[in-house]
Design a protein around this motif. Structure first.
Motif, PDB file in Angstrom:
ATOM      1  N   TRP A  71       0.851  -1.187   0.000  1.00  0.00           N
ATOM      2  CA  TRP A  71       0.000   0.000   0.000  1.00  0.00           C
ATOM      3  C   TRP A  71       0.888   1.238   0.000  1.00  0.00           C
ATOM      4  O   TRP A  71       1.484   1.583   0.996  1.00  0.00           O
ATOM      5  N   ASP A  72       0.978   1.907  -1.142  1.00  0.00           N
ATOM      6  CA  ASP A  72       1.738   3.157  -1.270  1.00  0.00           C
ATOM      7  C   ASP A  72       3.132   3.059  -0.664  1.00  0.00           C
ATOM      8  O   ASP A  72       3.550   3.889   0.142  1.00  0.00           O
TER       9      ASP A  72
ATOM     10  N   ARG B 213      -2.433   6.404  12.053  1.00  0.00           N
ATOM     11  CA  ARG B 213      -2.731   7.329  10.946  1.00  0.00           C
ATOM     12  C   ARG B 213      -1.419   7.732  10.301  1.00  0.00           C
ATOM     13  O   ARG B 213      -0.506   8.184  10.984  1.00  0.00           O
TER      14      ARG B 213
ATOM     15  N   ALA C  70      -0.654   8.007   4.124  1.00  0.00           N
ATOM     16  CA  ALA C  70      -1.206   7.112   3.105  1.00  0.00           C
ATOM     17  C   ALA C  70      -2.492   6.415   3.533  1.00  0.00           C
ATOM     18  O   ALA C  70      -3.276   5.983   2.676  1.00  0.00           O
ATOM     19  N   TYR C  71      -2.737   6.277   4.829  1.00  0.00           N
ATOM     20  CA  TYR C  71      -3.912   5.521   5.271  1.00  0.00           C
ATOM     21  C   TYR C  71      -4.177   5.724   6.763  1.00  0.00           C
ATOM     22  O   TYR C  71      -3.302   6.162   7.520  1.00  0.00           O
TER      23      TYR C  71
ATOM     24  N   LEU D 201      -8.032  -0.599   6.196  1.00  0.00           N
ATOM     25  CA  LEU D 201      -7.241   0.557   5.789  1.00  0.00           C
ATOM     26  C   LEU D 201      -8.102   1.475   4.948  1.00  0.00           C
ATOM     27  O   LEU D 201      -8.803   1.027   4.038  1.00  0.00           O
ATOM     28  N   THR D 202      -8.037   2.767   5.254  1.00  0.00           N
ATOM     29  CA  THR D 202      -8.779   3.770   4.507  1.00  0.00           C
ATOM     30  C   THR D 202      -7.819   4.860   4.051  1.00  0.00           C
ATOM     31  O   THR D 202      -7.150   5.499   4.873  1.00  0.00           O
ATOM     32  N   GLU D 203      -7.746   5.044   2.746  1.00  0.00           N
ATOM     33  CA  GLU D 203      -6.916   6.101   2.180  1.00  0.00           C
ATOM     34  C   GLU D 203      -7.638   7.439   2.332  1.00  0.00           C
ATOM     35  O   GLU D 203      -8.857   7.517   2.138  1.00  0.00           O
TER      36      GLU D 203
ATOM     37  N   GLY E  84     -10.984   8.055  -1.270  1.00  0.00           N
ATOM     38  CA  GLY E  84      -9.837   7.198  -1.025  1.00  0.00           C
ATOM     39  C   GLY E  84     -10.205   5.726  -1.091  1.00  0.00           C
ATOM     40  O   GLY E  84     -11.355   5.340  -0.855  1.00  0.00           O
ATOM     41  N   GLN E  85      -9.236   4.893  -1.417  1.00  0.00           N
ATOM     42  CA  GLN E  85      -9.483   3.457  -1.506  1.00  0.00           C
ATOM     43  C   GLN E  85      -9.592   2.836  -0.116  1.00  0.00           C
ATOM     44  O   GLN E  85      -9.045   3.354   0.867  1.00  0.00           O
ATOM     45  N   ARG E  86     -10.264   1.688  -0.059  1.00  0.00           N
ATOM     46  CA  ARG E  86     -10.532   1.032   1.218  1.00  0.00           C
ATOM     47  C   ARG E  86     -10.297  -0.466   1.096  1.00  0.00           C
ATOM     48  O   ARG E  86     -10.716  -1.091   0.118  1.00  0.00           O
TER      49      ARG E  86
ATOM     50  N   ARG F 251      -8.821   3.409  -8.679  1.00  0.00           N
ATOM     51  CA  ARG F 251      -9.728   4.396  -8.093  1.00  0.00           C
ATOM     52  C   ARG F 251     -10.847   4.723  -9.065  1.00  0.00           C
ATOM     53  O   ARG F 251     -10.644   4.784 -10.267  1.00  0.00           O
TER      54      ARG F 251
END
Length: 276
Positions: A4-5, A103, A106-107, A125-127, A171-173, A275
């Motif tokens: 993730w990022d 936090r 990135a997420y 995880l929440t972006e 944001g992606q989840r 996205r």
């Protein structure tokens, strides 16, 4: 493991995790967090080897481990299962309540309590939401070149607010839901996920057995994903009593899930959906 990022998050390192990491081309240096849902052996016995490999390879950055606080004694036994030289800052961050754990830019990492014979948590995880620039509106206001970056940084330009020339990009989840019965935590973790990795230990005809042992069926997992608006569903953690994994897919479709669906196998690589 979830990439993730630029970060790597390892979930539930069971037996043989080091070997699978080697086969998947994942090094200890790729890890930034370890998230353990609960302390049954198939979800945690690989911790000892992974932690020792992290130290043997002298990973230069901090690694954080999340796990149920009630299993602290198990974590310590696994962390110090044998003698080795500690060279890495491994931060212990046990979980004992629902809510955010970390936090970063990135997420946000959250945990939710699940329903299993031993204390178990799922992770999500929440972006952060971003902004999507709208070319036609930028052009209408004569904003181009370096000024596009300027309005993004400053929030307005020559009286034109950022909201006028852009829109929210959600944001992606991602969520990781292992051993559990149906409970509120399952639904909360799955809500609006782009990618949901969820256990489906049993087939639907064994729903009573699943409930007795604290697990989900393929149909239950699929209905959770359907109702939550999940874009890509990954079913995993199958009982060995079932010789045909394709039946999990059939039951998931029969339950009404119409999104992208993967029945996981060893070393399966699943991309997070692009996205929207």
């Amino acid at each position: 493991m979830l990439r993730w990022d630029g970060e790597g998050i390892l979930f539930d390192p069971g037996e043989g995790t080091q070997r699978q990491m080697l086969r998947a081309g994942v090094a200890a240096h790729d890890l930034n967090r370890i998230c353990v849902t609960h302390f049954h052996g198939d979800h945690s016995l690989g911790l000892a080897g992974v932690i020792q490999r992290i130290n043997l390879d002298r990973v230069p950055h901090e690694i954080t481990a999340h796990y149920p606080r009630s299993g602290q004694r198990f974590f310590e036994r696994l962390r110090y299962a044998t003698a080795y030289r500690e060279t890495v800052a491994l931060t212990e961050a046990p979980v004992d309540t629902d809510g955010p754990l970390a936090r970063t830019p990135a997420y946000t990492l959250d945990a939710r309590r699940l329903s299993h014979p031993v204390e178990s948590y799922g992770y999500r995880l929440t972006e952060p939401d971003g902004r999507r620039m709208l070319p036609d509106r930028l052009a209408a206001h004569g904003i181009k070149g370096p000024d596009v970056g300027r309005i993004q940084r400053e929030g307005s330009l020559n009286g034109v607010p950022l909201d006028e020339v852009s829109e929210v990009r959600r944001g992606q989840r991602f969520a990781f839901v292992m051993d559990t019965r149906l409970c509120a935590g399952v639904h909360t973790l799955a809500e609006d996920c782009d990618l949901l990795v969820i256990e489906s230990t049993f087939l639907d005809e064994d729903e009573a057995l699943a409930a007795d042992h604290g697990h989900l069926t393929a149909g239950q997992a699929a209905r959770v994903a359907r109702d939550a608006g999940v874009r890509h569903l990954v079913l995993t953690h199958f009982s060995q009593r079932y010789p045909e994994p394709e039946e999990f897919e059939r039951q998931a479709r029969a339950a009404g899930y119409a999104g992208e669906l993967t029945v996981a196998r060893d070393l399966t690589r699943v991309p997070v959906p692009k996205r929207r």
